[in-house]
Design a protein around this motif. Structure first.
Motif, PDB file in Angstrom:
ATOM      1  N   VAL A 111       2.425   4.561  -3.535  1.00 59.08           N
ATOM      2  CA  VAL A 111       2.157   5.380  -2.192  1.00 59.08           C
ATOM      3  C   VAL A 111       1.012   4.392  -1.472  1.00 59.08           C
ATOM      4  CG1 VAL A 111       1.054   7.074  -0.959  1.00 59.08           C
ATOM      5  CG2 VAL A 111       2.630   7.579  -2.965  1.00 59.08           C
ATOM      6  N   ALA A 112       0.073   3.892  -2.354  1.00 61.65           N
ATOM      7  CA  ALA A 112      -0.819   3.082  -1.905  1.00 61.65           C
ATOM      8  C   ALA A 112      -0.471   1.596  -1.094  1.00 61.65           C
ATOM      9  CB  ALA A 112      -1.927   2.641  -2.857  1.00 61.65           C
ATOM     10  N   ILE A 113       0.438   1.022  -1.831  1.00 59.62           N
ATOM     11  CA  ILE A 113       0.759  -0.290  -1.196  1.00 59.62           C
ATOM     12  C   ILE A 113       1.983  -0.242  -0.049  1.00 59.62           C
ATOM     13  CG2 ILE A 113       2.114  -2.345  -1.744  1.00 59.62           C
ATOM     14  CD1 ILE A 113       0.956  -2.326  -4.687  1.00 59.62           C
ATOM     15  N   SER A 114       2.957   0.863  -0.388  1.00 59.06           N
ATOM     16  CA  SER A 114       3.880   1.162   0.611  1.00 59.06           C
ATOM     17  C   SER A 114       3.034   1.319   1.954  1.00 59.06           C
ATOM     18  CB  SER A 114       4.942   2.103   0.289  1.00 59.06           C
ATOM     19  OG  SER A 114       4.273   3.128  -0.074  1.00 59.06           O
ATOM     20  N   CYS A 115       2.317   2.213   1.998  1.00 59.17           N
ATOM     21  CA  CYS A 115       1.319   2.804   3.107  1.00 59.17           C
ATOM     22  C   CYS A 115       0.681   1.633   3.918  1.00 59.17           C
ATOM     23  CB  CYS A 115       0.461   3.828   2.788  1.00 59.17           C
ATOM     24  SG  CYS A 115       0.964   5.586   2.403  1.00 59.17           S
ATOM     25  N   CYS A 116      -0.015   0.702   3.052  1.00 62.05           N
ATOM     26  CA  CYS A 116      -0.522  -0.303   3.615  1.00 62.05           C
ATOM     27  C   CYS A 116       0.302  -1.632   4.278  1.00 62.05           C
ATOM     28  CB  CYS A 116      -1.537  -1.111   2.623  1.00 62.05           C
ATOM     29  SG  CYS A 116      -3.096  -0.483   2.237  1.00 62.05           S
ATOM     30  N   VAL A 117       1.600  -1.544   3.654  1.00 61.88           N
ATOM     31  CA  VAL A 117       2.585  -2.664   4.103  1.00 61.88           C
ATOM     32  C   VAL A 117       3.138  -1.957   5.296  1.00 61.88           C
ATOM     33  CG1 VAL A 117       4.864  -3.497   3.563  1.00 61.88           C
ATOM     34  CG2 VAL A 117       3.240  -3.696   1.738  1.00 61.88           C
ATOM     35  N   ALA A 118       3.348  -0.607   5.436  1.00 66.07           N
ATOM     36  CA  ALA A 118       3.775  -0.125   6.642  1.00 66.07           C
ATOM     37  C   ALA A 118       2.939  -0.258   7.842  1.00 66.07           C
ATOM     38  CB  ALA A 118       4.074   1.401   6.375  1.00 66.07           C
ATOM     39  N   MET A 119       1.671  -0.288   7.634  1.00 70.00           N
ATOM     40  CA  MET A 119       0.623  -0.765   8.666  1.00 70.00           C
ATOM     41  C   MET A 119       0.565  -2.080   9.369  1.00 70.00           C
ATOM     42  SD  MET A 119      -0.873   2.313   9.367  1.00 70.00           S
ATOM     43  CE  MET A 119       0.911   3.050   8.961  1.00 70.00           C
ATOM     44  N   ILE A 120       1.260  -2.769   8.529  1.00 67.22           N
ATOM     45  CA  ILE A 120       1.013  -4.228   9.134  1.00 67.22           C
ATOM     46  C   ILE A 120       1.501  -4.627  10.464  1.00 67.22           C
ATOM     47  CG2 ILE A 120       2.274  -6.667   8.855  1.00 67.22           C
ATOM     48  CD1 ILE A 120       2.318  -6.073   5.948  1.00 67.22           C
ATOM     49  N   PRO A 121       2.688  -3.815  11.044  1.00 67.92           N
ATOM     50  CA  PRO A 121       2.985  -4.003  12.421  1.00 67.92           C
ATOM     51  C   PRO A 121       2.247  -3.397  13.255  1.00 67.92           C
ATOM     52  CG  PRO A 121       5.207  -3.383  11.096  1.00 67.92           C
ATOM     53  CD  PRO A 121       3.812  -3.432  10.146  1.00 67.92           C
ATOM     54  N   LEU A 122       1.415  -2.366  12.996  1.00 67.70           N
ATOM     55  CA  LEU A 122       0.516  -1.587  13.790  1.00 67.70           C
ATOM     56  C   LEU A 122      -0.782  -2.268  13.964  1.00 67.70           C
ATOM     57  CD1 LEU A 122       1.009   2.033  12.806  1.00 67.70           C
ATOM     58  CD2 LEU A 122       1.746   0.996  14.917  1.00 67.70           C
ATOM     59  N   ALA A 123      -1.289  -2.913  12.605  1.00 70.07           N
ATOM     60  CA  ALA A 123      -2.536  -3.745  12.708  1.00 70.07           C
ATOM     61  C   ALA A 123      -2.496  -5.113  13.120  1.00 70.07           C
ATOM     62  CB  ALA A 123      -3.057  -3.611  11.306  1.00 70.07           C
ATOM     63  N   ALA A 124      -1.324  -5.924  12.872  1.00 71.82           N
ATOM     64  CA  ALA A 124      -1.209  -7.185  13.025  1.00 71.82           C
ATOM     65  C   ALA A 124       0.090  -7.418  13.644  1.00 71.82           C
ATOM     66  CB  ALA A 124      -1.628  -8.069  11.843  1.00 71.82           C
ATOM     67  N   PRO A 125       0.528  -7.150  14.772  1.00 72.35           N
ATOM     68  CA  PRO A 125       1.783  -7.377  15.325  1.00 72.35           C
ATOM     69  C   PRO A 125       2.407  -8.955  15.037  1.00 72.35           C
ATOM     70  CG  PRO A 125       0.585  -6.130  16.711  1.00 72.35           C
ATOM     71  CD  PRO A 125      -0.423  -6.665  15.815  1.00 72.35           C
ATOM     72  N   THR A 126       1.662  -9.810  15.159  1.00 73.39           N
ATOM     73  CA  THR A 126       1.897 -11.275  14.763  1.00 73.39           C
ATOM     74  C   THR A 126       2.018 -11.809  13.481  1.00 73.39           C
ATOM     75  OG1 THR A 126      -0.330 -12.061  15.087  1.00 73.39           O
ATOM     76  CG2 THR A 126       1.364 -11.896  17.316  1.00 73.39           C
ATOM     77  N   PHE A 127       1.836 -10.726  12.466  1.00 74.48           N
ATOM     78  CA  PHE A 127       1.495 -11.151  11.106  1.00 74.48           C
ATOM     79  C   PHE A 127       2.892 -11.909  10.373  1.00 74.48           C
ATOM     80  CE2 PHE A 127       1.791  -9.807   6.506  1.00 74.48           C
ATOM     81  CZ  PHE A 127       0.361 -10.272   6.169  1.00 74.48           C
TER      82      PHE A 127
END
Length: 450
Positions: A381-397
């Motif tokens: 749960v921890a990792i999947s939630c953080c990975v899912a935040m990538i497009p919101l937190a850093a759109p150019t990641f």
């Protein structure tokens, strides 16, 4: 002569219509939300958003008829109402943001995903052991988190609005939310089930009184108009969009499996493997039909499962009549134009409730996960939630990745779903039999509608 099962009961036209209308009203707010979201993301004019709304209702009605009555080897022959799945929203918004995909590329991905869904339908029950509550709960939670910002932006007036955050608009959004909360708390029966729709109607009426509704070209819209296939052009097929919608379709089929099991238990007609395959193939066919007729992937709506439990009416012909009503609504362009004139802040008050409930559903499913003796579930749960935040937190990641991957790398729900599935496979493997997984999915769905 054997007695007629309640699922196959036919009733007088007047009662049939009134019961069917209840199902349509319960479904309506959620059904039109997706075309409004996608239309806004693509910056479509009001008349084209109206086309999406008409197509959504029309294709949803056809998909409902197929599930209820059956066509060839398609359809569960159970009381099912079909509406656009919110699972597809995040990936479609990622496609909308891609410069070379557009609406025709979205439809190409949907058609390919639907064909993929039809092909794997017989295998889905075997895949269920790899989607335990820690995976499915994470996906639902992330789905809600990924679409919740849409409701918040709506409440502010919509991105790009010159008066975004205007206190008057926020007050209207808040009033819609409070009406929904009040009806959910103190309403009974059908009133509680359509609280979101009533809240939107209240907010729209308030905006009419305040002169905040722009009718645009509603007068010029015809009273009747057939939904035409490929109205926005022939579909185009992009590898990233196709892969994205195939993943979406897999998630939809897993979700639908639990719904069909729950419906079968509620109406006392248990779903066997043959029926499940027909039902899931109809889901895939609904996506293909949706892609052809300018709309999106379909799934059975959980709200309508709750309505069946509440009314005790188990006839599939009631839902089939609901499908006919949806088809009729789908060929009334003036109605769709009227829906397209609803101010964003009215939708925002309702969207915060609808999308927030998706988050709550994911939390409820995760509450059944064993986090005490199995610490690996916390990691999933921890990792999947953080990975899912990538497009919101850093759109150019993922800006240095190939452009064709953008429908996947820019969709938080897909990134999170793939991560949760992969980590569970790595850390937990297959921990249940297919039969146990089927029973667990059905029980979870029944609890969610209790």
């Amino acid at each position: 002569m054997p007695p007629i099962h309640a699922v196959d009961e036919r009733m007088p036209p007047g009662r049939l219509f009134s019961l069917a209308l209840q199902h349509v009203l319960v479904l309506c707010a959620g059904a039109v939300a997706v075309p409004l979201i996608v239309g806004a993301a693509l910056k479509l004019p009001q008349d084209q958003i109206a086309i999406l709304i008409n197509a959504d209702l029309f294709a949803g009605g056809v998909a409902t008829l197929v599930q209820c009555l059956g066509v060839w080897k398609l359809g569960a022959r159970l009381p099912v109402m079909m509406g656009v799945s919110f699972v597809s929203v995040g990936p479609m918004l990622a496609m909308a943001a891609a410069p070379d995909i557009g609406l025709t590329g979205i439809y190409g991905g949907i058609i390919a995903g639907g064909l993929f869904g039809m092909a794997i339908a017989p295998l889905v029950t075997r895949l269920l052991p790899y989607f335990p509550p820690v995976v499915s709960g994470s996906i639902i939670l992330l789905l809600g988190i990924s679409i919740a910002p849409i409701g918040i932006r709506w409440a502010g007036g919509g991105i790009g609005s010159p008066d975004f955050g205007n206190p008057a608009n926020l007050a209207i959004a808040l009033s819609v939310l409070l009406v929904i909360v009040a009806l959910h708390k103190w309403g009974r029966g059908i009133v509680r089930n359509i609280s979101v729709l009533i809240g939107i109607a209240f907010g729209y009426g308030l905006c009419l009184l305040l002169g905040k509704v722009s009718f645009g070209d509603i007068d010029a819209a015809p009273m009747f108009g057939l939904v035409q296939p490929f109205q926005f052009g022939l579909p185009s097929f992009h590898l990233g969009a196709v892969i994205s919608m195939c993943i979406v379709m897999l998630v939809i089929l897993v979700e639908s499996t639990g719904m069909f099991i729950a419906i079968g238990d509620i109406v006392e007609r248990p779903v066997d493997k043959r029926t499940m395959t027909r039902a899931l193939m109809a889901d895939g066919a609904g996506a293909v039909f949706g892609g052809i007729f300018n709309t999106f992937p379909y799934t059975s709506f959980t709200q309508n499962i709750g309505l069946i439990s509440m009314t005790g009416v188990r006839s599939r012909y009631v839902c089939a009549a609901g499908g006919v009503i949806m088809i009729i609504l789908g060929v009334l362009p003036k109605l769709a134009h009227a829906v397209a004139t609803i101010p964003p802040y009215v939708l925002g008050g309702a969207g915060i409730v609808m999308f927030g409930m998706v988050i709550a559903s994911g939390v409820r499913m995760l509450s059944e996960v064993d986090f005490t003796s199995n610490k690996d579930n916390l990691l999933i749960v921890a990792i999947s939630c953080c990975v899912a935040m990538i497009p919101l937190a850093a759109p150019t990641f993922f800006g240095q990745f190939p452009a064709w991957l953008s429908p996947i790398t820019h969709s938080g729900i897909l990134l999170g779903a793939v991560t949760a599935f992969s980590l569970n496979l790595l850390l937990n493997g297959r921990t249940r039999s297919a039969a146990d997984a089927l029973a667990e999915h059905g029980a979870a769905m029944k609890r969610s509608e209790a």
